[in-house]
Design a protein around this motif. Sequence first.
Motif, PDB file in Angstrom:
ATOM      1  N   HIS A   1       1.802  -0.692   1.604  1.00 41.40           N
ATOM      2  CA  HIS A   1       2.700  -1.849   1.493  1.00 41.40           C
ATOM      3  C   HIS A   1       1.846  -3.075   1.201  1.00 41.40           C
ATOM      4  O   HIS A   1       1.162  -3.573   2.090  1.00 41.40           O
ATOM      5  N   SER A   2       1.901  -3.546  -0.020  1.00 43.94           N
ATOM      6  CA  SER A   2       1.060  -4.652  -0.458  1.00 43.94           C
ATOM      7  C   SER A   2       1.352  -5.931   0.326  1.00 43.94           C
ATOM      8  O   SER A   2       2.506  -6.293   0.518  1.00 43.94           O
ATOM      9  N   PRO A   3       0.284  -6.623   0.748  1.00 47.37           N
ATOM     10  CA  PRO A   3       0.478  -7.876   1.465  1.00 47.37           C
ATOM     11  C   PRO A   3       0.718  -9.070   0.544  1.00 47.37           C
ATOM     12  O   PRO A   3       0.922 -10.175   1.011  1.00 47.37           O
ATOM     13  N   GLY A   4       0.704  -8.838  -0.760  1.00 46.64           N
ATOM     14  CA  GLY A   4       0.840  -9.959  -1.693  1.00 46.64           C
ATOM     15  C   GLY A   4       1.472  -9.552  -3.005  1.00 46.64           C
ATOM     16  O   GLY A   4       2.406  -8.750  -3.035  1.00 46.64           O
ATOM     17  N   ALA A   5       0.911 -10.074  -4.086  1.00 51.42           N
ATOM     18  CA  ALA A   5       1.486  -9.878  -5.421  1.00 51.42           C
ATOM     19  C   ALA A   5       1.172  -8.507  -6.023  1.00 51.42           C
ATOM     20  O   ALA A   5       1.819  -8.099  -6.984  1.00 51.42           O
TER      21      ALA A   5
ATOM     22  N   ALA B   1      -6.822  -0.207   0.297  1.00 52.75           N
ATOM     23  CA  ALA B   1      -6.198  -1.047   1.319  1.00 52.75           C
ATOM     24  C   ALA B   1      -6.304  -2.537   1.047  1.00 52.75           C
ATOM     25  O   ALA B   1      -5.382  -3.288   1.359  1.00 52.75           O
ATOM     26  N   GLY B   2      -7.404  -2.987   0.487  1.00 49.66           N
ATOM     27  CA  GLY B   2      -7.589  -4.408   0.261  1.00 49.66           C
ATOM     28  C   GLY B   2      -6.522  -5.020  -0.635  1.00 49.66           C
ATOM     29  O   GLY B   2      -6.132  -6.168  -0.445  1.00 49.66           O
ATOM     30  N   CYS B   3      -6.041  -4.252  -1.588  1.00 55.96           N
ATOM     31  CA  CYS B   3      -5.034  -4.766  -2.530  1.00 55.96           C
ATOM     32  C   CYS B   3      -3.629  -4.234  -2.243  1.00 55.96           C
ATOM     33  O   CYS B   3      -2.649  -4.962  -2.344  1.00 55.96           O
ATOM     34  N   HIS B   4      -3.542  -2.946  -1.921  1.00 56.85           N
ATOM     35  CA  HIS B   4      -2.238  -2.295  -1.756  1.00 56.85           C
ATOM     36  C   HIS B   4      -1.799  -2.174  -0.305  1.00 56.85           C
ATOM     37  O   HIS B   4      -0.724  -1.646  -0.024  1.00 56.85           O
ATOM     38  N   GLY B   5      -2.624  -2.628   0.635  1.00 52.75           N
ATOM     39  CA  GLY B   5      -2.296  -2.526   2.045  1.00 52.75           C
ATOM     40  C   GLY B   5      -2.730  -1.191   2.622  1.00 52.75           C
ATOM     41  O   GLY B   5      -2.774  -0.193   1.914  1.00 52.75           O
ATOM     42  N   THR B   6      -3.039  -1.157   3.907  1.00 50.69           N
ATOM     43  CA  THR B   6      -3.548   0.070   4.532  1.00 50.69           C
ATOM     44  C   THR B   6      -2.529   1.203   4.496  1.00 50.69           C
ATOM     45  O   THR B   6      -2.894   2.362   4.483  1.00 50.69           O
ATOM     46  N   ASP B   7      -1.261   0.866   4.474  1.00 52.06           N
ATOM     47  CA  ASP B   7      -0.216   1.890   4.429  1.00 52.06           C
ATOM     48  C   ASP B   7       0.496   1.919   3.072  1.00 52.06           C
ATOM     49  O   ASP B   7       1.534   2.534   2.937  1.00 52.06           O
TER      50      ASP B   7
END
Length: 102
Positions: free
Chosen positions: A45-49, A37-43
């Motif tokens: 869907h990445s919040p960044g790069a 989740a920290g990198c790829h998002g909890t679902d």
Amino acid sequence: MRKHLYTAALCLAAGLLPAAGAATELTRGAMLANSCAGCHGTDGHSPGAIPSIADKSSAFIETAMKEFRSGARHGTVMGRHARAYTDEEIRLIAEFFGGESQ
């Protein structure tokens, strides 16, 4: 096993896992996926790069993680993460993000 209990405790403390007695049952795949989740998002869907994994098939995710683990696929961090998982754990994570466990 100890590493996964530590990860679950950190996620619970951070509010990423439901507290004891919550109505939602947490699957093992969901628990393992919390480390993503920290990198790829909890679902997924990445919040960044970092690449999103939400729209990838479980087969793609499983293959990619095994390639990271073996060194066949290069990644700055993913090789280290993937080496910590067994084949079964990789399958459970892939199924979680691929939608099979939901």
